[in-house]
Scaffold this active site. Structure first.
Site, PDB file in Angstrom:
ATOM      1  N   CYS A  46       0.843  -1.284   0.036  1.00  0.00           N
ATOM      2  CA  CYS A  46       0.140  -0.060   0.026  1.00  0.00           C
ATOM      3  C   CYS A  46       0.766   1.176  -0.057  1.00  0.00           C
ATOM      4  O   CYS A  46       1.574   1.532  -0.957  1.00  0.00           O
ATOM      5  CB  CYS A  46      -0.791  -0.016   1.110  1.00  0.00           C
ATOM      6  SG  CYS A  46      -2.439   1.009   0.850  1.00  0.00           S
ATOM      7  N   HIS A  50      -3.598  -5.596   2.377  1.00  0.00           N
ATOM      8  CA  HIS A  50      -3.128  -5.452   3.718  1.00  0.00           C
ATOM      9  C   HIS A  50      -3.662  -6.812   4.186  1.00  0.00           C
ATOM     10  O   HIS A  50      -4.604  -7.480   3.554  1.00  0.00           O
ATOM     11  CB  HIS A  50      -3.728  -4.155   4.586  1.00  0.00           C
ATOM     12  CG  HIS A  50      -3.057  -2.977   4.325  1.00  0.00           C
ATOM     13  ND1 HIS A  50      -2.041  -2.503   4.774  1.00  0.00           N
ATOM     14  CD2 HIS A  50      -3.931  -1.984   3.381  1.00  0.00           C
ATOM     15  CE1 HIS A  50      -2.003  -1.107   4.464  1.00  0.00           C
ATOM     16  NE2 HIS A  50      -2.941  -0.967   3.430  1.00  0.00           N
TER      17      HIS A  50
HETATM   18  N1  GLN Z   1      -2.246   7.048   2.210  1.00  0.00           N
HETATM   19  C1  GLN Z   1      -2.152   5.987   1.198  1.00  0.00           C
HETATM   20  C2  GLN Z   1      -3.549   6.137   0.570  1.00  0.00           C
HETATM   21  O1  GLN Z   1      -4.433   6.569   1.189  1.00  0.00           O
HETATM   22  C3  GLN Z   1      -1.871   4.725   1.594  1.00  0.00           C
HETATM   23  C4  GLN Z   1      -2.829   4.023   2.335  1.00  0.00           C
HETATM   24  C5  GLN Z   1      -2.215   2.758   3.156  1.00  0.00           C
HETATM   25  O2  GLN Z   1      -1.133   2.215   3.197  1.00  0.00           O
HETATM   26  N2  GLN Z   1      -3.358   1.791   3.662  1.00  0.00           N
HETATM   27  O3  GLN Z   1      -3.832   5.933  -0.589  1.00  0.00           O
END
Ligand code: GLN
Length: 250
Positions: free
Chosen positions: A93, A194
């Site tokens: 992510c 995740h």
């Molecule tokens: N901040 C990034 C987004 O919103 C990644 C989010 C995350 O790692 N879950 O896309």
């Protein structure tokens, strides 16, 4: 036998139990008598090409990404060389986004990326949240599914010709439109998934472990002793079932 694993910014980029991916790799190595030398790589710490058999970076909110982005971007050359030399990489992510060219966050701030993956990311208004199911073929003829959970504002655009990790069966994936999720480059994998990812996808954990061992030995991918994965298989089924039930709409 042991593997050396570099964990980038464990204090900043660790949401949805992304750190759990390290615990899974450590256990699956230990159950086969393989040592697991975990090394944190923080802002300003050295990263020598070839030192690590596997590099890992988790996800994070825009705020944490902004704190580590300049440091990670400055490691672009070393990361490219490490991957060319056979180091395996798993990026999740927010970490995945920052291994591309840039991430333009919801405030319109452009965070520099390491430029390892041929892609860029732009945050949209609505977050893409929920269980995800992918179909992937990392080895010709070997179709597998990957199940996980996504929560991101970023829409990731792969360059023409770039290889995704897999096709979206259910969920949004990279951008909610292309039908693809993640990116792969040699032994480097990037994904929005995740969960953490690896407990419910043990075959992917073993693939990364085998690649890390091959890097350490300088040889072929070793055959790992099979493990009893009943619990992991059940977790995969539940996660995949939730994803299918949700489909892929906002
Ligand atoms: N901040 C990034 C987004 O919103 C990644 C989010 C995350 O790692 N879950 O896309």
């Amino acid at each position: 036998m042991k593997v050396v694993v570099g964990h980038l910014y464990p204090d900043y980029l660790n949401i949805y139990a992304d750190r759990g991916n390290m615990a899974v790799l450590e256990r699956r190595a230990a159950w086969r008598g393989i040592g697991f030398d975990w090394r944190a790589i923080g802002i300003g710490d050295s990263l020598l090409v070839g030192e690590h058999d596997l590099l890992y970076v988790g996800g994070g909110q825009d705020r944490e990404q902004a704190l580590v982005a300049p440091d990670l971007a400055a490691r672009g050359e070393a990361l490219r060389e490490a991957v060319e030399a056979g180091t395996a990489v798993l990026a999740v992510c927010g970490g995945y986004q920052l291994l591309g060219r840039f991430y333009r966050d919801r405030a319109g701030e452009e965070l520099p990326g390491a430029g390892l993956f041929p892609l860029h990311t732009i945050a949209g208004e609505r977050r893409m949240i929920g269980d995800v199911l992918l179909e992937c073929e990392l080895e010709p003829g070997e179709r597998r599914t990957v199940a996980g959970f996504e929560n991101h504002a970023g829409r990731t655009i792969l360059d023409a010709g770039a290889e995704p990790l897999g096709k979206v069966v259910a969920g949004f994936g990279n951008d909610g439109e292309s039908g693809f999720e993640g990116c792969r480059l040699g032994r480097a994998l990037g994904t929005y998934l995740h969960g953490p990812l690896l407990p419910r996808n043990p075959w992917l954990a073993d693939r990364l472990l085998a690649q890390a061992l091959a890097h350490r030995s300088g040889g072929e991918l070793p055959e790992l002793a099979p493990l009893e994965d009943g619990l992991e298989a059940a977790a995969h089924r539940v996660s995949a079932g939730r994803a299918r039930a949700r489909g892929g709409r906002f």
